[in-house]
Design a protein around this motif. Structure first.
Motif, mmCIF file in Angstrom:
data_model
loop_
_atom_site.group_PDB
_atom_site.id
_atom_site.type_symbol
_atom_site.label_atom_id
_atom_site.label_comp_id
_atom_site.label_asym_id
_atom_site.label_seq_id
_atom_site.Cartn_x
_atom_site.Cartn_y
_atom_site.Cartn_z
ATOM 1 N N THR A 105 -4.952 -9.110 -2.458
ATOM 2 C CA THR A 105 -3.954 -10.119 -1.445
ATOM 3 C C THR A 105 -4.512 -11.332 -1.469
ATOM 4 O O THR A 105 -5.827 -11.355 -1.279
ATOM 5 C CB THR A 105 -3.831 -9.350 0.109
ATOM 6 O OG1 THR A 105 -2.916 -7.781 -0.035
ATOM 7 C CG2 THR A 105 -2.829 -10.188 0.968
ATOM 8 N N GLY A 106 -4.077 -12.365 -1.166
ATOM 9 C CA GLY A 106 -4.828 -13.696 -1.313
ATOM 10 C C GLY A 106 -3.063 -14.419 -1.659
ATOM 11 O O GLY A 106 -1.715 -14.343 -1.410
ATOM 12 N N VAL A 152 1.141 -1.337 0.318
ATOM 13 C CA VAL A 152 -0.251 -0.033 -0.191
ATOM 14 C C VAL A 152 0.855 1.386 0.121
ATOM 15 O O VAL A 152 0.851 1.826 -0.755
ATOM 16 C CB VAL A 152 -0.742 0.068 1.134
ATOM 17 C CG1 VAL A 152 -0.849 1.349 1.665
ATOM 18 C CG2 VAL A 152 -2.259 -0.650 1.321
ATOM 19 N N GLN A 153 1.675 0.789 0.767
ATOM 20 C CA GLN A 153 2.536 2.591 0.892
ATOM 21 C C GLN A 153 3.738 2.803 -0.562
ATOM 22 O O GLN A 153 3.424 3.699 -0.708
ATOM 23 C CB GLN A 153 3.711 2.213 2.038
ATOM 24 C CG GLN A 153 3.193 2.421 3.816
ATOM 25 C CD GLN A 153 4.168 1.948 4.792
ATOM 26 O OE1 GLN A 153 5.379 3.634 4.838
ATOM 27 N NE2 GLN A 153 3.943 0.385 4.806
ATOM 28 N N CYS A 154 4.032 1.426 -1.166
ATOM 29 C CA CYS A 154 4.381 1.731 -2.613
ATOM 30 C C CYS A 154 3.193 2.212 -3.550
ATOM 31 O O CYS A 154 3.836 3.071 -3.729
ATOM 32 C CB CYS A 154 4.796 -0.037 -2.676
ATOM 33 S SG CYS A 154 5.461 -0.179 -3.984
ATOM 34 N N THR A 192 -6.906 -6.773 0.744
ATOM 35 C CA THR A 192 -5.510 -6.098 1.142
ATOM 36 C C THR A 192 -6.434 -5.111 2.359
ATOM 37 O O THR A 192 -4.963 -4.612 3.405
ATOM 38 C CB THR A 192 -5.160 -5.326 0.090
ATOM 39 O OG1 THR A 192 -5.061 -6.310 -0.910
ATOM 40 C CG2 THR A 192 -3.777 -4.394 0.422
ATOM 41 N N VAL A 193 -7.098 -4.422 2.489
ATOM 42 C CA VAL A 193 -7.670 -3.116 3.293
ATOM 43 C C VAL A 193 -7.717 -4.080 4.841
ATOM 44 O O VAL A 193 -7.460 -3.490 5.520
ATOM 45 C CB VAL A 193 -8.699 -2.869 2.797
ATOM 46 C CG1 VAL A 193 -9.109 -1.944 3.954
ATOM 47 C CG2 VAL A 193 -8.427 -1.679 1.898
ATOM 48 N N ARG A 241 -15.371 -5.827 -3.583
ATOM 49 C CA ARG A 241 -15.494 -4.714 -2.906
ATOM 50 C C ARG A 241 -14.047 -4.220 -2.922
ATOM 51 O O ARG A 241 -13.422 -5.105 -2.612
ATOM 52 C CB ARG A 241 -16.017 -5.804 -1.376
ATOM 53 C CG ARG A 241 -16.283 -3.412 -0.972
ATOM 54 C CD ARG A 241 -17.069 -3.971 0.977
ATOM 55 N NE ARG A 241 -17.161 -2.981 1.498
ATOM 56 C CZ ARG A 241 -17.431 -2.200 0.608
ATOM 57 N NH1 ARG A 241 -19.182 -2.173 -0.419
ATOM 58 N NH2 ARG A 241 -18.652 -0.999 1.462
ATOM 59 N N VAL A 242 -14.565 -3.338 -3.315
ATOM 60 C CA VAL A 242 -12.614 -2.553 -3.641
ATOM 61 C C VAL A 242 -12.848 -0.855 -2.401
ATOM 62 O O VAL A 242 -14.088 -0.575 -2.345
ATOM 63 C CB VAL A 242 -12.391 -2.232 -5.496
ATOM 64 C CG1 VAL A 242 -12.352 -3.731 -5.691
ATOM 65 C CG2 VAL A 242 -13.912 -1.442 -5.499
ATOM 66 N N HIS A 243 -11.908 -0.446 -2.459
ATOM 67 C CA HIS A 243 -11.375 0.698 -1.406
ATOM 68 C C HIS A 243 -9.968 1.428 -2.418
ATOM 69 O O HIS A 243 -9.460 1.106 -2.775
ATOM 70 C CB HIS A 243 -11.185 0.421 -0.311
ATOM 71 C CG HIS A 243 -11.944 -1.210 0.004
ATOM 72 N ND1 HIS A 243 -13.393 -0.374 1.184
ATOM 73 C CD2 HIS A 243 -11.452 -2.043 0.779
ATOM 74 C CE1 HIS A 243 -13.714 -1.788 1.496
ATOM 75 N NE2 HIS A 243 -12.935 -2.479 0.840
#
Lengths: 200, 200
Positions: free
Chosen positions: B121-122, B88-90, B165-166, B191-193
């Motif tokens: 993520t998986g 996420v930071q990347c 991921t979240v 579901r995405v953020h």
């Protein structure tokens, strides 16, 4: 710093008329969930090994393996008059070779694979793409994306070729059926042809 | 380079929990048609160079450049507890760095780039994929395809992350907005953020 000196790479960047070949294994991610990881890699590598041999035998340039997908180009770095002809013959040979892969898989109790092969001919930009830390000879341009859209529409066991590829073959491709695609992200309708044979 | 010389690894095919990052330049193929080939490759390599530096700085593994797209993975070959956090930071750092790339482009009269970054993520299968003649450390599995579908739905300038991921960030991601995707080839709604920040 590449930001300051992008010319540090041997950039190139040439327009090339190429025939693009894209293939993938249908339902491969479902197989990933049903088999052991080592079985998946064994199957995938047996398949990729057989396909690599065929693509190189037809003087294709393998751009990438992307998971179970193969991206190859005929006509770069060196263009020849028969680039489209070799691409079509390669695609047909790849489909024919899947049977042998499946026979080897069956002997180990592994399921049969079905693959889809898409072809498209057009002008792309070819060059050394990447950074000083990692680069490769690769391709960009609209015809690459179009090939991906044709691949999405290709059925298992099929070789589906764009109008541009069939036109380059001047009647040497046997076409069983033609279809119109309305592909996502592409304005014009795309005419594609199910190729079942090649007559030199 | 571990990726180029993977024989030091156990390459049989391992299950790995990873965070996958996929990015691409929006409208890049249109730029390909409007600019000279050398300008396209200059722009592309300046961008890929900057992004490569960022991904490697966050200990990501670059799987591929596919035209203007980048596929990277956090968590393989070596997994760490903060794989999703670094991804996420990347992704946020990549979006922030596009401004500097655009400033360098503008100085040469080249247009601004807008990029989209997707995260998911998986569990994937990681292994040495290919043939004896050509192989690489790569990844297969459903989460790879899902990432590609999220990428299709990501707007320019955005970082769009899957629920998975979240969830792995346990509140450390700042989410501006959430959406439901009904992605092609994926049964369940996704579901995405929209991620706009990271709070350690």
């Amino acid at each position: 710093d590449l930001l300051e000196r992008p010319e540090g790479l041997d950039l190139g960047g040439d327009l090339r008329e190429v025939t693009i070949l894209m293939s993938d294994i249908r339902g491969f991610t479902t197989l990933c969930e049903q088999l052991e990881p080592t079985q998946v890699v064994t199957m995938l590598n047996r398949y990729l090994g057989a396909m690599t041999d065929i693509i190189l035998a037809w003087n294709g340039t393998i751009d990438e393996f992307i998971g179970d997908a193969i991206l190859a180009v005929f006509g770069a770095p060196q263009g020849r008059n028969d680039d489209a002809d070799r691409a079509v013959q390669c695609a047909l040979a790849m489909q024919a070779a899947v049977d042998a892969v499946n026979t080897a898989n069956a002997a180990e109790g592994l399921p049969a694979l079905r693959t889809a092969v898409a072809l498209n001919t057009g002008t792309v930009i070819a060059g050394n793409i990447g950074s000083e830390r990692r680069s490769k000879y690769g391709f960009v341009g609209h015809p690459m994306n179009v090939t991906s859209r044709i691949e999405d529409a290709t059925g298992p066991g099929e070789v589906l070729a764009a109008d541009s590829t069939v036109a380059a073959l001047a009647g040497r491709a046997t076409v069983a059926e033609s279809r119109e695609l309305q592909a996502r992200g592409i304005d014009e309708a795309l005419r594609v042809h199910l190729v079942t044979g090649y007559l030199p």
